[in-house]
Design a protein around this motif. Structure first.
Motif, PDB file in Angstrom:
ATOM      1  N   ASP A  36       0.961  -1.174  -0.076  1.00 52.76           N
ATOM      2  CA  ASP A  36      -0.004  -0.182  -0.092  1.00 52.76           C
ATOM      3  C   ASP A  36       0.839   1.287  -0.047  1.00 52.76           C
ATOM      4  O   ASP A  36       2.119   1.023   0.230  1.00 52.76           O
ATOM      5  CB  ASP A  36      -0.845   0.112   1.223  1.00 52.76           C
ATOM      6  N   SER A  37       0.148   2.296  -0.239  1.00 57.44           N
ATOM      7  CA  SER A  37       0.824   3.839  -0.032  1.00 57.44           C
ATOM      8  C   SER A  37       1.715   3.891   1.222  1.00 57.44           C
ATOM      9  O   SER A  37       0.881   3.682   2.247  1.00 57.44           O
ATOM     10  CB  SER A  37      -0.105   4.963  -0.454  1.00 57.44           C
ATOM     11  N   GLY A  38       2.827   4.177   1.116  1.00 58.11           N
ATOM     12  CA  GLY A  38       3.602   4.410   2.530  1.00 58.11           C
ATOM     13  C   GLY A  38       4.296   3.092   2.955  1.00 58.11           C
ATOM     14  O   GLY A  38       5.000   3.009   3.959  1.00 58.11           O
ATOM     15  N   TYR A  39       3.977   2.046   2.281  1.00 56.73           N
ATOM     16  CA  TYR A  39       4.972   0.779   2.558  1.00 56.73           C
ATOM     17  C   TYR A  39       5.679   0.264   1.299  1.00 56.73           C
ATOM     18  O   TYR A  39       5.573   0.792   0.117  1.00 56.73           O
ATOM     19  CB  TYR A  39       3.844  -0.189   2.545  1.00 56.73           C
ATOM     20  N   HIS A  40       6.562  -0.564   1.321  1.00 61.56           N
ATOM     21  CA  HIS A  40       7.428  -1.103   0.644  1.00 61.56           C
ATOM     22  C   HIS A  40       7.631  -2.637   0.761  1.00 61.56           C
ATOM     23  O   HIS A  40       7.630  -2.940   1.928  1.00 61.56           O
ATOM     24  CB  HIS A  40       8.827  -0.594   0.419  1.00 61.56           C
ATOM     25  N   PHE A  41       7.820  -3.272  -0.270  1.00 62.31           N
ATOM     26  CA  PHE A  41       8.011  -4.842  -0.415  1.00 62.31           C
ATOM     27  C   PHE A  41       9.433  -4.890   0.158  1.00 62.31           C
ATOM     28  O   PHE A  41      10.519  -4.004  -0.299  1.00 62.31           O
ATOM     29  CB  PHE A  41       7.838  -5.262  -1.793  1.00 62.31           C
ATOM     30  N   GLU A  42       9.536  -5.944   1.069  1.00 68.69           N
ATOM     31  CA  GLU A  42      10.829  -6.341   1.493  1.00 68.69           C
ATOM     32  C   GLU A  42      11.340  -7.622   0.964  1.00 68.69           C
ATOM     33  O   GLU A  42      12.429  -7.852   0.578  1.00 68.69           O
ATOM     34  CB  GLU A  42      10.935  -6.351   3.203  1.00 68.69           C
ATOM     35  N   GLU A  43      10.399  -8.573   1.274  1.00 70.28           N
ATOM     36  CA  GLU A  43      10.976 -10.021   0.780  1.00 70.28           C
ATOM     37  C   GLU A  43       9.659 -10.794   0.791  1.00 70.28           C
ATOM     38  O   GLU A  43       8.505 -10.824   1.540  1.00 70.28           O
ATOM     39  CB  GLU A  43      11.998 -10.372   1.895  1.00 70.28           C
ATOM     40  N   TRP A  44       9.771 -12.055   0.301  1.00 70.61           N
ATOM     41  CA  TRP A  44       8.942 -13.421   0.143  1.00 70.61           C
ATOM     42  C   TRP A  44      10.013 -14.365   1.233  1.00 70.61           C
ATOM     43  O   TRP A  44      10.864 -14.604   0.918  1.00 70.61           O
ATOM     44  CB  TRP A  44       8.757 -14.167  -0.817  1.00 70.61           C
ATOM     45  N   LEU A  45       9.240 -15.005   2.276  1.00 70.98           N
ATOM     46  CA  LEU A  45       9.872 -16.093   3.103  1.00 70.98           C
ATOM     47  C   LEU A  45       8.957 -17.466   2.633  1.00 70.98           C
ATOM     48  O   LEU A  45       7.801 -17.379   2.855  1.00 70.98           O
ATOM     49  CB  LEU A  45       9.632 -15.812   4.417  1.00 70.98           C
ATOM     50  N   VAL A  46       9.514 -18.389   1.902  1.00 72.80           N
ATOM     51  CA  VAL A  46       8.895 -19.555   1.612  1.00 72.80           C
ATOM     52  C   VAL A  46       9.603 -20.782   2.064  1.00 72.80           C
ATOM     53  O   VAL A  46      10.870 -20.861   1.771  1.00 72.80           O
ATOM     54  CB  VAL A  46       8.946 -19.745   0.040  1.00 72.80           C
ATOM     55  N   ASP A  47       8.993 -21.217   3.105  1.00 70.55           N
ATOM     56  CA  ASP A  47       9.656 -22.458   3.831  1.00 70.55           C
ATOM     57  C   ASP A  47      10.912 -22.075   4.234  1.00 70.55           C
ATOM     58  O   ASP A  47      12.096 -22.746   4.206  1.00 70.55           O
ATOM     59  CB  ASP A  47       9.562 -23.791   3.064  1.00 70.55           C
ATOM     60  N   GLY A  48      11.371 -20.839   4.648  1.00 71.27           N
ATOM     61  CA  GLY A  48      12.612 -20.425   5.457  1.00 71.27           C
ATOM     62  C   GLY A  48      13.686 -20.077   4.282  1.00 71.27           C
ATOM     63  O   GLY A  48      14.631 -19.284   4.524  1.00 71.27           O
ATOM     64  N   THR A  49      13.187 -20.060   3.146  1.00 69.01           N
ATOM     65  CA  THR A  49      14.028 -19.412   1.874  1.00 69.01           C
ATOM     66  C   THR A  49      13.638 -17.824   1.709  1.00 69.01           C
ATOM     67  O   THR A  49      12.194 -17.536   1.529  1.00 69.01           O
ATOM     68  CB  THR A  49      13.788 -20.274   0.764  1.00 69.01           C
ATOM     69  N   THR A  50      14.432 -17.009   1.460  1.00 73.10           N
ATOM     70  CA  THR A  50      14.248 -15.609   1.251  1.00 73.10           C
ATOM     71  C   THR A  50      14.292 -15.206  -0.143  1.00 73.10           C
ATOM     72  O   THR A  50      15.285 -15.630  -0.762  1.00 73.10           O
ATOM     73  CB  THR A  50      15.143 -14.623   2.181  1.00 73.10           C
ATOM     74  N   TYR A  51      13.087 -14.501  -0.753  1.00 71.36           N
ATOM     75  CA  TYR A  51      13.280 -13.932  -2.192  1.00 71.36           C
ATOM     76  C   TYR A  51      13.065 -12.453  -2.055  1.00 71.36           C
ATOM     77  O   TYR A  51      11.977 -12.212  -1.338  1.00 71.36           O
ATOM     78  CB  TYR A  51      12.098 -14.479  -3.009  1.00 71.36           C
ATOM     79  N   GLU A  52      13.690 -11.718  -2.562  1.00 66.39           N
ATOM     80  CA  GLU A  52      13.839  -9.988  -2.334  1.00 66.39           C
ATOM     81  C   GLU A  52      13.023  -9.612  -3.409  1.00 66.39           C
ATOM     82  O   GLU A  52      13.328  -8.274  -3.779  1.00 66.39           O
ATOM     83  CB  GLU A  52      15.423  -9.756  -2.115  1.00 66.39           C
ATOM     84  N   VAL A  53      12.378 -10.200  -4.280  1.00 69.70           N
ATOM     85  CA  VAL A  53      11.673  -9.531  -5.585  1.00 69.70           C
ATOM     86  C   VAL A  53      10.287  -9.928  -5.185  1.00 69.70           C
ATOM     87  O   VAL A  53       9.915 -10.853  -4.680  1.00 69.70           O
ATOM     88  CB  VAL A  53      12.081 -10.199  -6.797  1.00 69.70           C
ATOM     89  N   PRO A  54       9.355  -8.845  -5.615  1.00 66.63           N
ATOM     90  CA  PRO A  54       7.742  -9.200  -5.205  1.00 66.63           C
ATOM     91  C   PRO A  54       7.351 -10.234  -6.204  1.00 66.63           C
ATOM     92  O   PRO A  54       6.068 -10.514  -5.627  1.00 66.63           O
ATOM     93  CB  PRO A  54       7.325  -7.645  -5.515  1.00 66.63           C
ATOM     94  N   GLU A  55       7.727 -10.570  -7.200  1.00 70.01           N
ATOM     95  CA  GLU A  55       7.105 -11.568  -8.085  1.00 70.01           C
ATOM     96  C   GLU A  55       7.816 -12.652  -8.327  1.00 70.01           C
ATOM     97  O   GLU A  55       9.175 -12.545  -8.891  1.00 70.01           O
ATOM     98  CB  GLU A  55       6.587 -10.850  -9.454  1.00 70.01           C
ATOM     99  N   ILE A  56       7.470 -13.961  -8.013  1.00 73.15           N
ATOM    100  CA  ILE A  56       8.288 -15.204  -8.002  1.00 73.15           C
ATOM    101  C   ILE A  56       7.386 -16.374  -8.560  1.00 73.15           C
ATOM    102  O   ILE A  56       6.228 -16.047  -8.467  1.00 73.15           O
ATOM    103  CB  ILE A  56       8.989 -15.548  -6.573  1.00 73.15           C
TER     104      ILE A  56
END
Length: 496
Positions: free
Chosen positions: A452-472
């Protein structure tokens, strides 16, 4: 030496010519093959050429076909193998395969001619010509002028009705005329004329005076060997009764008509299934009449023979008899053997069982055969195939046996299922939305997160694995938990 070479050269040319002719013969399929044209009998209304029956032609022959409507009928159309082919009476048919053809005829419209009135009065319909569909019921109405009265309707010159309002069935072209008479005078004259044929009448032949409006009885007695047919009043048919009432509201000219003796043909109900002409019942014919009898079997039946007066007469479906005495006729039909088709149940694709079981099964034409498929453990039903083409995705269905058919069932292995749980931390949206989803094992799923406005994407956590892009895109090999983290731009803590 040169002679030997010339002979050898001519031999080679001959062999090349023979090989070329053989190739042309085989490549053009130069084989004399015939096909059958089945010309069906029209239901009614006309004749056809070629005549009804089976006719053989060389394949690819162009056959002339012709439809000849009867009087009062029009040609409608040709149907080849029960599908529209042409509306031309004369056309051609290419015999590139076995074919069945039938002609259809339709009734022509009929004409009603209303003649000018005899006497003074008005009629409806007014004088003129009118077109109607065959068998239309037309209302007739007559209104006499003052000082006149309605006498009768005549149709085609024959007495039809003495009612001012009546109805007329248009089963042929017809000419209608209305007659009006002046209101009766004090006395009227009945002129009884010499009969046609042999017989006696009462009142006797001659002129007789009656009070106007008097009702009297006409009596006719035929001589031996003769039959009374009808009374003529003013040369129009009035009644077919031996004793007929006649109202003397005007001068009348009356004559009795006698005809020679007739015989009856009694057509009995056929044995088996079929139609006969004349129809079942009693028909009357004059002495010496030649009558045609026709027997037409129903579908699935054949004509066998005619009986006349209880004795075998003919094996032909159409015969003639001479009516020199009263006779009884009966047609006999026999049932055709039923047509049988084969259902071939092919070994299923995958693992499962079918009913009917694998193999060949025979059924009478028109039978509805139920089909059922039962998958083995770990398998599920996919589809039925009829003659190699998809037919149904229902485990239970049915087919109609109108020809030989081949049926197979397909089973597929059940896919292992896994779950995907989706959550988000912070404010924004995720796709798919938060929730729990079930997928086939090995499926690929696209995940996306939008803050939302005033927020930013940080990461996806998938079963302990981190993804730093919003679309995976992830592949589901087991039950999986995915969480999107959306942070506030203010740097403080964020609520989910």
């Amino acid at each position: 030496m040169r002679t030997y070479r010339n002979r050898k050269l001519r031999f080679r040319k001959l062999m090349i010519f023979v090989a070329a002719i053989s190739f042309i013969f085989l490549s053009t399929e130069c084989i004399f093959k015939t096909v059958t044209l089945t010309m069906l009998e029209p239901d009614e209304g006309g004749e056809v050429q070629p005549l009804p029956g089976n006719h053989k032609y060389l394949i690819n022959t162009s056959v002339d076909i012709q439809a000849m409507p009867d009087d009062g009928w029009d040609f409608d159309r040709w149907e080849v193998d029960e599908e529209f082919y042409s509306n031309e009476k004369e056309t051609k048919l290419e015999m590139d395969s076995e074919k069945t053809i039938k002609a259809f005829f339709s009734r022509q419209p009929v004409t009603l001619t209303m003649e000018d009135e005899e006497g003074e009065g008005s009629i409806s319909p007014v004088p003129g010509e009118y077109q109607f569909d065959y068998s239309t019921l037309v209302g007739l109405s007559a209104t006499p002028t003052e000082g006149w009265e309605f006498d009768r309707w005549q149709v085609d010159g024959v007495f039809y009705s003495s009612e001012e309002e009546t109805e007329l069935s248009m089963d042929a072209d017809k000419i209608v005329e209305a007659f009006f008479n002046e209101e009766p005078v004090a006395s009227v004259t009945l002129s009884m004329h010499e009969p046609i044929g042999q017989g006696a009448v009462a009142p006797t032949v001659g002129d007789h005076k009656y009070d106007a409006g008097k009702s009297l009885t006409l009596q006719a007695t035929p001589a031996e060997g003769w039959l009374f047919e009808h009374w003529l009043v003013e040369d129009a048919v009035y009644s077919s009764e031996h004793e007929a009432e006649l109202t003397m509201n005007t001068d009348r000219n009356v004559k009795a008509v006698f005809v020679r003796k007739t015989h009856t043909l009694t057509m009995l109900e056929p044995s088996g299934s079929g139609n006969v002409e004349p129809a079942v019942g009693i028909s009357i014919y004059k002495e010496g009449s030649v009558v045609t009898l026709v027997a037409t079997p129903s579908n699935g039946w054949d004509f066998d023979f005619w009986q006349i007066d209880g004795a075998l007469f003919s094996y032909n479906s159409q015969i003639t008899i001479t009516m020199n005495a009263s006779k009884t006729a009966k047609a006999f039909f026999v049932e055709e053997p039923p047509t049988v088709f084969t259902l071939t149940m092919v070994e299923p694709i995958g693992q499962g069982s079918v009913s009917p079981p694998v193999g060949d099964h025979t059924y009478i034409e028109g039978t509805s055969v139920p089909l059922s498929a039962t998958p083995a453990d770990g398998w599920e039903f996919e589809a039925w195939y009829l003659d190699g083409t998809f037919y149904s995705d229902s485990e239970t269905t049915s087919i109609i046996m109108d020809r030989d058919k081949s049926v197979s069932a397909e089973f597929v292995q059940k896919a292992e299922k896994v779950t995907l749980e989706i959550y988000k931390y912070g404010r924004g949206t995720v796709s798919p939305p938060e929730g729990t989803y079930v997928y086939d094992k090995g499926s690929s799923v696209d995940l996306s997160a939008t803050p939302d406005s005033g927020y930013h994407f940080e990461e996806w956590l998938v079963d302990g694995t981190t993804y730093e892009v919003p679309e995976i895109t992830i592949t589901l090999e087991w039950d999986t938990i995915a969480q999107a983290v959306l942070r506030c731009n203010c740097g403080g803590s964020c609520e989910k």
